[in-house]
Design a protein around this motif. Structure first.
Motif, short mmCIF file in Angstrom:
data_model
loop_
_atom_site.label_atom_id
_atom_site.label_comp_id
_atom_site.label_asym_id
_atom_site.label_seq_id
_atom_site.Cartn_x
_atom_site.Cartn_y
_atom_site.Cartn_z
N LEU A 1 0.82 -1.21 0.00
CA LEU A 1 0.00 0.00 0.00
C LEU A 1 0.86 1.26 0.00
N VAL A 2 2.09 1.14 0.50
CA VAL A 2 2.91 2.32 0.81
C VAL A 2 4.25 2.30 0.09
N ALA A 3 4.93 3.45 0.17
CA ALA A 3 6.34 3.65 -0.19
C ALA A 3 6.53 4.00 -1.66
N ARG A 4 7.32 5.05 -1.86
CA ARG A 4 7.79 5.55 -3.16
C ARG A 4 6.78 6.43 -3.88
N GLY A 5 5.51 6.24 -3.62
CA GLY A 5 4.52 7.18 -4.14
C GLY A 5 4.34 8.34 -3.18
N PRO A 6 3.63 9.39 -3.58
CA PRO A 6 3.58 10.62 -2.79
C PRO A 6 2.62 10.61 -1.61
N LYS A 7 1.70 9.65 -1.54
CA LYS A 7 0.64 9.76 -0.54
C LYS A 7 0.41 8.44 0.21
N SER A 8 1.45 7.94 0.85
CA SER A 8 1.30 6.73 1.66
C SER A 8 0.36 6.96 2.83
N LEU A 9 0.47 8.12 3.47
CA LEU A 9 -0.41 8.44 4.60
C LEU A 9 -1.86 8.44 4.16
N GLU A 10 -2.15 9.14 3.07
CA GLU A 10 -3.54 9.22 2.60
C GLU A 10 -4.05 7.85 2.14
N THR A 11 -3.16 7.03 1.58
CA THR A 11 -3.57 5.69 1.16
C THR A 11 -4.01 4.86 2.35
N LEU B 1 5.02 8.89 8.93
CA LEU B 1 5.68 8.60 10.20
C LEU B 1 5.53 9.74 11.21
N SER B 2 5.26 10.94 10.72
CA SER B 2 5.09 12.09 11.62
C SER B 2 3.62 12.46 11.84
N ALA B 3 2.72 11.68 11.27
CA ALA B 3 1.29 11.99 11.40
C ALA B 3 0.78 11.69 12.80
N HIS B 4 -0.22 12.43 13.23
CA HIS B 4 -0.79 12.23 14.57
C HIS B 4 -1.41 10.85 14.73
N ASP B 5 -1.86 10.26 13.62
CA ASP B 5 -2.50 8.95 13.69
C ASP B 5 -1.60 7.83 13.18
N CYS B 6 -0.29 8.08 13.15
CA CYS B 6 0.65 7.06 12.64
C CYS B 6 0.52 5.75 13.40
N ASP B 7 0.58 5.81 14.72
CA ASP B 7 0.52 4.58 15.51
C ASP B 7 -0.78 3.82 15.26
N GLU B 8 -1.87 4.54 15.19
CA GLU B 8 -3.17 3.90 14.94
C GLU B 8 -3.17 3.20 13.57
N LEU B 9 -2.66 3.88 12.56
CA LEU B 9 -2.64 3.31 11.22
C LEU B 9 -1.74 2.08 11.13
N ARG C 1 -5.00 5.86 5.29
CA ARG C 1 -6.25 6.41 5.86
C ARG C 1 -7.46 6.02 5.01
N PHE C 2 -7.32 6.14 3.71
CA PHE C 2 -8.44 5.84 2.82
C PHE C 2 -8.83 4.37 2.92
N VAL C 3 -7.86 3.48 2.84
CA VAL C 3 -8.15 2.05 2.85
C VAL C 3 -8.70 1.63 4.21
N LYS C 4 -8.08 2.11 5.28
CA LYS C 4 -8.57 1.78 6.63
C LYS C 4 -10.02 2.23 6.80
N ASN C 5 -10.34 3.41 6.27
CA ASN C 5 -11.71 3.94 6.43
C ASN C 5 -12.74 3.19 5.61
N LEU C 6 -12.29 2.37 4.66
CA LEU C 6 -13.24 1.53 3.92
C LEU C 6 -13.80 0.42 4.80
N GLY C 7 -13.16 0.18 5.93
CA GLY C 7 -13.64 -0.84 6.87
C GLY C 7 -13.66 -2.22 6.25
N SER C 8 -14.76 -2.93 6.45
CA SER C 8 -14.84 -4.32 5.99
C SER C 8 -14.94 -4.44 4.47
N SER C 9 -15.12 -3.32 3.77
CA SER C 9 -15.14 -3.37 2.31
C SER C 9 -13.75 -3.60 1.72
N ALA C 10 -12.71 -3.32 2.49
CA ALA C 10 -11.33 -3.50 2.03
C ALA C 10 -10.75 -4.78 2.62
#
Length: 273
Positions: free
Chosen positions: A38-48, A90-98, A50-59
């Protein structure tokens, strides 16, 4: 309900959302299966994440090598590289949660209705699919408990590269992780080869073959995988579906709708140098 399977996202969140819109994906009734990385080398690993996690059981998510490496960075085992573009995450407020959510994802998933199996890199030709499911659970049990940092510390390395039921401890877990998340080629006896990232047309088949061309491979269920961008989705073997088409490298992001086998593809700008 439609079941969509998408290849390696690697922080390309905008492209993922565009592709879902093209396919008319509806999270309230559809499912999105993601082949890992899901992550690394692209510009929006954080947003990715968050988006996938928020899909809940659909993902439905499995772990790739970049996801596991991110967990190791989070735990201080390795330093982040600048070109992985992980600082905002890594510096996001919700890093540990994610990342707590991420480490509780599996290495292998089987669809309960369609019976396909999804992994990141592949399934060792030295295993049956049933064995692969059991071995995935072995590692997942370690990754999901409170001693997970020890697993992350000891997963690095290329040996052993051949399976044996006699393998125990760190070596057993390392082989399992490598097969699921790093494998591309195998030597003709089914042992793993890690250095070659070229496409099959550029490789001597008398020395090594893609893991899915080894005769002993169990193909009793369809296998969907990512990881190998150089394939560009081309696998000439029934029941095998390669879905990493190198979005982060400026190729495309590819998604398969399982019910009718329709493929959706979105051209991507270059994100990784």
């Amino acid at each position: 309900m439609a079941t969509y399977i998408v290849g390696d996202i690697q922080g390309c969140c905008d492209e993922l959302q565009q592709l879902l819109n093209v396919a008319n994906f509806m999270p309230e009734k559809d499912e999105l299966w993601i082949t890992g990385d899901l992550v690394a080398r692209g510009p929006k690993s954080l947003e990715t994440l968050r988006f996938v996690k928020n899909l809940g059981s659909s993902a439905k998510v499995i772990l790739g090598n970049h996801d596991l490496h991110l967990l190791a960075i989070w735990q201080g085992i390795h330093q982040a590289k600048e070109n992985d573009k992980l600082t905002p995450l890594l510096s996001a407020h919700d890093c540990d949660e994610l990342l707590e959510w991420l480490r509780h994802q599996p290495l292998l998933l089987r669809h309960p209705e369609f019976d396909f199996v999804m992994v990141h890199a592949g399934i060792s030709p030295q295993w049956t699919i049933k064995q692969a499911e059991q071995f995935a659970l072995e590692v997942e049990s370690q990754l999901h408990n409170n001693q997970f940092k020890s697993l992350l510390q000891k997963m690095y390395g290329n040996h052993p590269n051949s399976w044996s039921e006699k393998l125990v401890g760190d070596e057993r877990q390392r082989f399992i992780i490598n097969a699921f998340t790093r494998m591309r080629y195998c030597f003709l006896d089914g042992s793993l080869e890690f250095k070659n990232k070229l496409g099959p047309a550029e490789t001597d088949p008398s020395i090594m073959k893609p893991w899915f061309e080894i005769d002993s491979l169990d193909t009793s269920s369809p296998i969907l995988f990512g990881h190998w961008a150089a394939l560009l989705g081309n696998v000439d073997k029934e029941g095998l579906y390669a879905l990493d088409t190198g979005c982060v490298w400026g190729n495309s992001l590819t998604m398969l709708r399982w019910q009718d086998k329709k493929t959706f593809s979105l051209a991507c700008p270059v994100h990784s140098q």
